[in-house]
Design an enzyme around this catalytic site. Sequence first.
Site, PDB file in Angstrom:
ATOM      1  N   ARG A 101       0.876  -1.179   0.000  1.00 41.36           N
ATOM      2  CA  ARG A 101       0.000   0.000   0.000  1.00 41.36           C
ATOM      3  C   ARG A 101       0.904   1.217   0.000  1.00 41.36           C
ATOM      4  O   ARG A 101       1.631   1.452   0.968  1.00 41.36           O
ATOM      5  CB  ARG A 101      -0.921  -0.009   1.227  1.00 41.36           C
ATOM      6  CG  ARG A 101      -1.645   1.303   1.421  1.00 41.36           C
ATOM      7  CD  ARG A 101      -2.771   1.233   2.423  1.00 41.36           C
ATOM      8  NE  ARG A 101      -3.904   0.502   1.886  1.00 41.36           N
ATOM      9  CZ  ARG A 101      -5.131   0.543   2.404  1.00 41.36           C
ATOM     10  NH1 ARG A 101      -5.370   1.265   3.482  1.00 41.36           N
ATOM     11  NH2 ARG A 101      -6.112  -0.153   1.868  1.00 41.36           N
ATOM     12  N   HIS A 128      -7.193   0.736  -6.529  1.00 45.44           N
ATOM     13  CA  HIS A 128      -7.428  -0.149  -5.382  1.00 45.44           C
ATOM     14  C   HIS A 128      -8.056  -1.428  -5.945  1.00 45.44           C
ATOM     15  O   HIS A 128      -9.241  -1.713  -5.754  1.00 45.44           O
ATOM     16  CB  HIS A 128      -8.363   0.536  -4.386  1.00 45.44           C
ATOM     17  CG  HIS A 128      -8.350  -0.081  -3.017  1.00 45.44           C
ATOM     18  ND1 HIS A 128      -7.576  -1.167  -2.694  1.00 45.44           N
ATOM     19  CD2 HIS A 128      -9.029   0.254  -1.883  1.00 45.44           C
ATOM     20  CE1 HIS A 128      -7.777  -1.475  -1.417  1.00 45.44           C
ATOM     21  NE2 HIS A 128      -8.651  -0.627  -0.908  1.00 45.44           N
ATOM     22  N   GLN A 131     -10.017  -4.087  -3.789  1.00 46.64           N
ATOM     23  CA  GLN A 131     -11.331  -3.579  -3.382  1.00 46.64           C
ATOM     24  C   GLN A 131     -12.339  -3.792  -4.509  1.00 46.64           C
ATOM     25  O   GLN A 131     -13.457  -4.258  -4.278  1.00 46.64           O
ATOM     26  CB  GLN A 131     -11.211  -2.077  -3.045  1.00 46.64           C
ATOM     27  CG  GLN A 131     -12.510  -1.441  -2.585  1.00 46.64           C
ATOM     28  CD  GLN A 131     -12.910  -1.882  -1.194  1.00 46.64           C
ATOM     29  OE1 GLN A 131     -12.118  -1.792  -0.269  1.00 46.64           O
ATOM     30  NE2 GLN A 131     -14.126  -2.351  -1.036  1.00 46.64           N
ATOM     31  N   ASP A 223     -17.361   6.885  -1.740  1.00 49.76           N
ATOM     32  CA  ASP A 223     -16.098   6.786  -0.985  1.00 49.76           C
ATOM     33  C   ASP A 223     -15.804   8.178  -0.428  1.00 49.76           C
ATOM     34  O   ASP A 223     -16.454   9.164  -0.807  1.00 49.76           O
ATOM     35  CB  ASP A 223     -14.970   6.303  -1.932  1.00 49.76           C
ATOM     36  CG  ASP A 223     -13.629   6.106  -1.215  1.00 49.76           C
ATOM     37  OD1 ASP A 223     -13.628   5.962   0.028  1.00 49.76           O
ATOM     38  OD2 ASP A 223     -12.576   6.113  -1.899  1.00 49.76           O
ATOM     39  N   CYS A 263     -16.588   1.542   0.467  1.00 51.21           N
ATOM     40  CA  CYS A 263     -15.436   0.655   0.727  1.00 51.21           C
ATOM     41  C   CYS A 263     -14.980   0.750   2.175  1.00 51.21           C
ATOM     42  O   CYS A 263     -14.309  -0.161   2.661  1.00 51.21           O
ATOM     43  CB  CYS A 263     -14.291   1.003  -0.214  1.00 51.21           C
ATOM     44  SG  CYS A 263     -13.766   2.715  -0.086  1.00 51.21           S
ATOM     45  N   ARG A 291     -13.935  -8.748   1.554  1.00 48.49           N
ATOM     46  CA  ARG A 291     -12.514  -8.468   1.299  1.00 48.49           C
ATOM     47  C   ARG A 291     -11.675  -9.691   1.709  1.00 48.49           C
ATOM     48  O   ARG A 291     -10.758 -10.088   1.003  1.00 48.49           O
ATOM     49  CB  ARG A 291     -12.042  -7.235   2.084  1.00 48.49           C
ATOM     50  CG  ARG A 291     -12.563  -5.897   1.598  1.00 48.49           C
ATOM     51  CD  ARG A 291     -12.071  -5.532   0.211  1.00 48.49           C
ATOM     52  NE  ARG A 291     -10.626  -5.531   0.092  1.00 48.49           N
ATOM     53  CZ  ARG A 291      -9.826  -4.527   0.474  1.00 48.49           C
ATOM     54  NH1 ARG A 291     -10.347  -3.427   0.985  1.00 48.49           N
ATOM     55  NH2 ARG A 291      -8.516  -4.600   0.333  1.00 48.49           N
TER      56      ARG A 291
HETATM   57  N1   CP Z   1     -11.395  -0.381   2.147  1.00 45.50           N
HETATM   58  C1   CP Z   1     -10.134  -0.463   2.598  1.00 45.50           C
HETATM   59  O1   CP Z   1      -9.178  -0.696   1.849  1.00 45.50           O
HETATM   60  O2   CP Z   1     -10.002  -0.259   3.924  1.00 45.50           O
HETATM   61  P1   CP Z   1      -8.641  -0.065   4.708  1.00 45.50           P
HETATM   62  O3   CP Z   1      -8.066   1.259   4.290  1.00 45.50           O
HETATM   63  O4   CP Z   1      -9.024  -0.072   6.152  1.00 45.50           O
HETATM   64  O5   CP Z   1      -7.711  -1.177   4.346  1.00 45.50           O
HETATM   65  N1  NVA Z   2      -9.971   6.579  -1.448  1.00 47.16           N
HETATM   66  C1  NVA Z   2      -9.618   6.121  -0.126  1.00 47.16           C
HETATM   67  C2  NVA Z   2      -9.864   4.669  -0.003  1.00 47.16           C
HETATM   68  C3  NVA Z   2      -9.550   4.066   1.336  1.00 47.16           C
HETATM   69  C4  NVA Z   2      -9.788   2.594   1.366  1.00 47.16           C
HETATM   70  C5  NVA Z   2      -8.160   6.466   0.153  1.00 47.16           C
HETATM   71  O1  NVA Z   2      -7.327   6.322  -0.753  1.00 47.16           O
HETATM   72  O2  NVA Z   2      -7.856   6.913   1.252  1.00 47.16           O
END
Ligand code: CP
Ligand code: NVA
Length: 304
Positions: A101, A128, A131, A223, A263, A291
């Site tokens: 990430r 993502h 997701q 989101d 999400c 997930r």
């Molecule tokens: N939806 C999602 O990726 O959640 P987190 O940021 O908690 O991993």
């Molecule tokens: N768009 C959000 C998604 C988190 C799962 C972010 O990137 O923070």
Amino acid sequence: MKKDLISIEDLETQFIFDILDLTKDVKADRAKYADSLKTKSIGLIFQKPSNRTRVSFEIGMVQLGGHATYLGPGEIVMGVRESVKDVACVLSRYIDGIVARTYKHEDVQELAKHAMVPVINGLSDREHPCQALSDIFTIRERFSNLKNVVLSYIGDGNNVLNSLMAAASKIGLDMKIATPYGYEPRSEMAQLTKTFAKVSGSKIEFYNDPKAAAKGADVIYTDVWVSMGQEKDSAKRLKAFEGFQINEKIMKLAKPNCLVMHCLPAHRGEEIADSVIDSKNSIVYDQAENRMHTEKAILLKLLK
Ligand code: CP
Ligand code: NVA
């Protein structure tokens, strides 16, 4: 040859369906896969916080008989303490897969380029993908036939939308997308989506009016308006997104019993009202649960 999961656009449509089918099986019969990744291990390089992605990969790996080691923001400090290439090459000597990430999408790409083991994008500024695969699975659980199902996304043209619209357009799901002016998805992502839609036959419509996207929706998805890393632009963003909240007024425009997806994490009271996220039509916790099942299917496909 090793296979990575960096962007939805790189995936063959058949691979997406294979993941969806395997997810169904993994969810239905946990015991069947209990030893599938015995002796295997993965590293979780996380430059940003996470609940769902971290826990589902870490515990998912344990449920498959393997092991996961979490490498959080203060640990390997990829790109600062040592180069992305050195991290990729060294970890490849220790472990069987990497979930990353990152802030920059290019960093996940760079990891994948140099790693000898599969690299999975656990969220970047551009995509993502895990997701999106999981969300399509959740939608398929609710609708036996995706033909004529309309998924409406109302909110920021961000990483979550980029992957969701790429996945929907690959598998033939229709989408209506509404983002404020200036917050549309990147043009190259919109272009790719249109190209995939031409092949699959899905109808993808872009709007700047949330009401237009909500009309006739079977599922409304949103989101956060301020993603991780965008905190300094919060005030400007909150202003730009006024009128884009998913609330009861917006839900009235959708089909009766329209489902609600997010999400998570949600900024309750910003992009979504409590009364909607807590309503009987909200499937956000099913979405979060899935997930885990999807990550397990991804690990099985890439590591086994
Ligand atoms: N939806 C999602 O990726 O959640 P987190 O940021 O908690 O991993
Ligand atoms: N768009 C959000 C998604 C988190 C799962 C972010 O990137 O923070």
